[in-house]
Enzyme design. Structure first.
Site, PDB file in Angstrom:
ATOM      1  N   GLY A  50       0.816  -3.248   1.092  1.00 23.48           N
ATOM      2  CA  GLY A  50       2.267  -3.339   1.047  1.00 23.48           C
ATOM      3  C   GLY A  50       2.755  -4.586   0.326  1.00 23.48           C
ATOM      4  N   CYS A  51       1.829  -5.368  -0.195  1.00 15.04           N
ATOM      5  CA  CYS A  51       2.182  -6.565  -0.967  1.00 15.04           C
ATOM      6  C   CYS A  51       1.956  -6.275  -2.448  1.00 15.04           C
ATOM      7  CB  CYS A  51       1.314  -7.752  -0.549  1.00 15.04           C
ATOM      8  SG  CYS A  51       1.573  -8.292   1.142  1.00 15.04           S
ATOM      9  N   ALA A  52       2.877  -6.703  -3.282  1.00 11.19           N
ATOM     10  CA  ALA A  52       2.706  -6.526  -4.719  1.00 11.19           C
ATOM     11  C   ALA A  52       1.554  -7.398  -5.223  1.00 11.19           C
ATOM     12  CB  ALA A  52       3.996  -6.870  -5.449  1.00 11.19           C
TER      13      ALA A  52
END
Length: 143
Positions: A50-52
């Protein structure tokens, strides 16, 4: 949950900086002081989804009279995100698992104006980090 002395110091330091360019530099400096994560710990189990940017969080536990105490280490491939990791870890690390599981850090982080000055992707990544640490804490409480 009360905040930790480490987090309170970060919040105070941020409040003294008038402009967000200076605050971003300070956040980057915080990331440079993170405890190391080994090459072996940069793995799929520790990766935050969920983190770029790529983010890894490592959870260590220690039994105590207050319940299991969780400590965290983290890393990212992006300098500003490493700083965000440092802030989240300052808030949660060294606390009983039950307290961590019960506490949503996002309102606390909002109180220092953090998410409003982040891109949507970085804000979502910050929320993913908080969710991951709380899930680790919840899993420890249920054991």
């Amino acid at each position: 949950m009360n905040t930790t002395a480490a987090f309170d110091e970060i919040a105070d330091n941020l409040s003294f900086l008038d402009d967000w360019e200076d605050r971003y530099r300070y956040i980057i400096e915080l990331g440079q002081g993170l405890a190391p994560v080994t090459d072996d710990e940069h793995n799929a189990n520790n990766k935050v989804h969920g983190c770029a940017s790529q983010v890894w969080l490592v959870t260590d536990s220690e039994p105590s009279d207050a319940g299991t105490i969780l400590s965290f280490r983290g890393d990212s491939d992006a300098m500003i995100v490493r700083g965000l990791v440092a802030i989240v870890l300052a808030l949660y690390s060294g606390r009983p698992a039950a307290d961590i599981a019960a506490t949503d850090a996002l309102p606390i982080l909002d109180s220092i104006g953090l998410r409003e000055h982040l891109s949507t992707q970085r804000s979502n990544g910050l929320a993913a980090m908080v969710a991951r640490l709380r899930a680790d804490a919840q899993a420890t409480v249920q054991v």
